[in-house]
Write an enzyme that holds these catalytic residues in place. Structure first.
Site, mmCIF file in Angstrom:
data_model
loop_
_atom_site.group_PDB
_atom_site.id
_atom_site.type_symbol
_atom_site.label_atom_id
_atom_site.label_comp_id
_atom_site.label_asym_id
_atom_site.label_seq_id
_atom_site.Cartn_x
_atom_site.Cartn_y
_atom_site.Cartn_z
ATOM 1 C CB CYS A 1 3.208 -1.625 13.595
ATOM 2 S SG CYS A 1 3.202 -1.267 11.832
ATOM 3 C CB CYS B 1 3.025 7.678 3.054
ATOM 4 S SG CYS B 1 3.444 6.494 4.325
ATOM 5 C CB CYS C 1 6.518 -2.266 15.975
ATOM 6 S SG CYS C 1 8.138 -1.742 15.389
ATOM 7 C CD GLU D 1 -2.789 -1.350 2.361
ATOM 8 O OE1 GLU D 1 -3.894 -1.879 2.219
ATOM 9 O OE2 GLU D 1 -2.352 -1.006 3.471
ATOM 10 C CB CYS E 1 7.269 -5.024 8.517
ATOM 11 S SG CYS E 1 8.591 -4.017 9.242
ATOM 12 C CB CYS F 1 1.286 6.104 11.303
ATOM 13 S SG CYS F 1 2.130 7.505 10.654
HETATM 14 N N1 SAH Z 1 9.685 0.753 9.650
HETATM 15 C C1 SAH Z 1 9.798 2.176 9.521
HETATM 16 C C2 SAH Z 1 8.788 2.828 8.607
HETATM 17 C C3 SAH Z 1 7.352 2.391 8.656
HETATM 18 S S1 SAH Z 1 6.277 2.778 10.010
HETATM 19 C C4 SAH Z 1 9.728 2.811 10.879
HETATM 20 O O1 SAH Z 1 9.433 2.133 11.848
HETATM 21 O O2 SAH Z 1 10.000 3.999 10.975
HETATM 22 C C5 SAH Z 1 5.806 4.416 9.963
HETATM 23 C C6 SAH Z 1 5.531 5.029 11.340
HETATM 24 O O3 SAH Z 1 4.258 4.609 11.885
HETATM 25 C C7 SAH Z 1 6.550 4.613 12.371
HETATM 26 O O4 SAH Z 1 6.917 5.745 13.087
HETATM 27 C C8 SAH Z 1 5.768 3.650 13.258
HETATM 28 O O5 SAH Z 1 6.312 3.549 14.528
HETATM 29 C C9 SAH Z 1 4.404 4.287 13.246
HETATM 30 N N2 SAH Z 1 3.309 3.399 13.634
HETATM 31 C C10 SAH Z 1 3.229 2.070 13.500
HETATM 32 N N3 SAH Z 1 2.040 1.624 13.965
HETATM 33 C C11 SAH Z 1 1.353 2.709 14.396
HETATM 34 C C12 SAH Z 1 0.050 2.898 14.937
HETATM 35 N N4 SAH Z 1 -0.762 1.897 15.124
HETATM 36 N N5 SAH Z 1 -0.331 4.163 15.243
HETATM 37 C C13 SAH Z 1 0.491 5.209 15.023
HETATM 38 N N6 SAH Z 1 1.713 5.088 14.500
HETATM 39 C C14 SAH Z 1 2.158 3.851 14.187
#
Ligand code: SAH
Length: 357
Positions: A132, A118, A129, A105, A125, A350
């Site tokens: 996420c 974006c 995390c 996406e 991935c 995000c």
């Molecule tokens: N792997 C990379 C890029 C992708 S994530 C990274 O971690 O930076 C993009 C952003 O979204 C990251 O800052 C991540 O921590 C954040 N993110 C992931 N899940 C989220 C959620 N449920 N709510 C808000 N931000 C989130």
């Protein structure tokens, strides 16, 4: 004496090669081997990377015979926007189908003066995390440079169509960990920024990482010109390891050392992304640890809103807690912005990218 012309015998028709895996020099060599002029390679390269051609047919400054010959030997594996969704706030999410059928996406985020793309760097991935949605997909494969480039072109086209302006910024905050697909990331950014590619300024590109110290150092060594963002979420190892388990292998001290190296080499300010959750990182000591972690260099902290993913294990902290963070950070001369999410109604915010559409 009789001279025989060399005849190039091509082996029985094998699978066609992906032409975008070739460098400009390789394309030039290819034409020379075919008895053509080397500059034809430059022409094809421009069609591919500057004009984003989807077929050989459109390459009208090449003869019909050359176009046919290219078609006989190569394919252009471009992506297909399988489904496009538009949010009430104007955000657009593309579900992008890759040549092997997998889906990633990408998101177009419009603001008054900018359009930001974006984009994804991996299918799924490699990291884990806990908050996420993409992490749950696991990593299926890395995206190729052309697949990253194509997402940018698709969003640029949509920006022109719906907002009457070209794309202005790119963030690598879609699916995947860009620094775990380092070589392809760098190649894609090269095509996006090179004058013989899309010619965008690298200062308008931000690569976001969960924090892979070795690769941050490599970025610095490679003297990249784009910006760096780090998804920190906690500056206390115990807490960070709970929510981002890979932190056990890449502890904060290593991350900090790598960021120091980055700053020494590039002089470029670091942005931190940070979500504040109830009962996880909502105490003053958390904000103070954040200050200690990032005050070694000019920094900016983006406090981003938590976008709930299904299971309800995480809850966004109250506005008063975010204000406490703001106060502590500002007192220490750290720039802070508190951001609202965009595109939540279409799962485009995000951490919500998980091929639900
Ligand atoms: N792997 C990379 C890029 C992708 S994530 C990274 O971690 O930076 C993009 C952003 O979204 C990251 O800052 C991540 O921590 C954040 N993110 C992931 N899940 C989220 C959620 N449920 N709510 C808000 N931000 C989130």
């Amino acid at each position: 004496m009789i001279f025989y012309k060399y005849i190039i015998i091509t082996p029985m028709k094998s699978a066609k090669k992906d032409i975008r895996a070739f460098t400009r020099e390789q394309l030039r060599d290819f034409f020379v081997n075919q008895g053509e002029k080397a500059f034809r390679g430059n022409q094809v390269y421009e069609w591919l990377w500057k004009k984003s051609a989807h077929s050989f047919e459109v390459m009208t400054n090449l003869s019909k015979e050359i176009r046919q010959m290219l078609d006989d030997n190569f394919v252009i594996n471009h992506i297909k926007v399988d489904r496009m969704q538009r949010s009430i706030d104007g955000t657009i999410k593309n579900a992008v189908q890759l040549h092997d059928g997998l889906i990633v996406e990408s998101v177009l985020i419009p603001t008054e003066k900018r359009t930001t793309a974006c984009v994804s760097s991996q299918v799924g991935c490699s990291l884990d995390c806990k908050f996420c949605a993409t992490a749950r997909l696991k990593r299926m494969r890395n995206l190729n440079p052309d697949e990253i480039y194509d997402q940018v072109v698709a969003i640029d086209n949509e920006s022109r169509l719906y907002y009457n302006r070209p794309l202005t910024n790119i963030v690598f905050m879609g699916m995947g960990e860009p620094l775990m697909n380092y070589n392809n990331l760098i190649k894609a950014i090269d095509k996006i920024t090179a004058p013989e590619g899309l010619g965008m300024s690298p200062r308008r590109i931000t690569v976001s990482t969960s924090g892979v110290p070795k690769m941050i150092k490599k970025l610095a060594d490679d003297k990249v010109k784009f910006k760096l963002a780090v998804s920190l979420h906690s500056a206390i190892d115990e807490v960070r390891t709970k929510i981002m388990p890979f932190n056990e292998h890449f502890p904060l001290s290593d991350l900090r050392e790598a960021l120091q190296y980055w700053y020494q080499c590039t002089g470029s300010r670091i942005t931190y992304e940070y979500v504040v959750w109830k009962g996880i990182n909502d105490q003053k000591k958390d904000a103070e640890a954040l200050v200690r972690f990032c005050k070694f260099a000019p920094s900016k902290v983006n406090i981003i809103e938590y976008n709930p993913i299904d299971d309800g294990g995480f809850h966004q902290a109250e506005p008063a807690i975010l204000e406490m963070y703001r106060e502590v950070l500002e007192k220490n001369n750290i720039t802070v912005t508190i951001r609202r999410s965009r595109g939540k109604d279409i799962d485009a915010a995000c951490g919500q990218l998980a091929n639900k559409s």
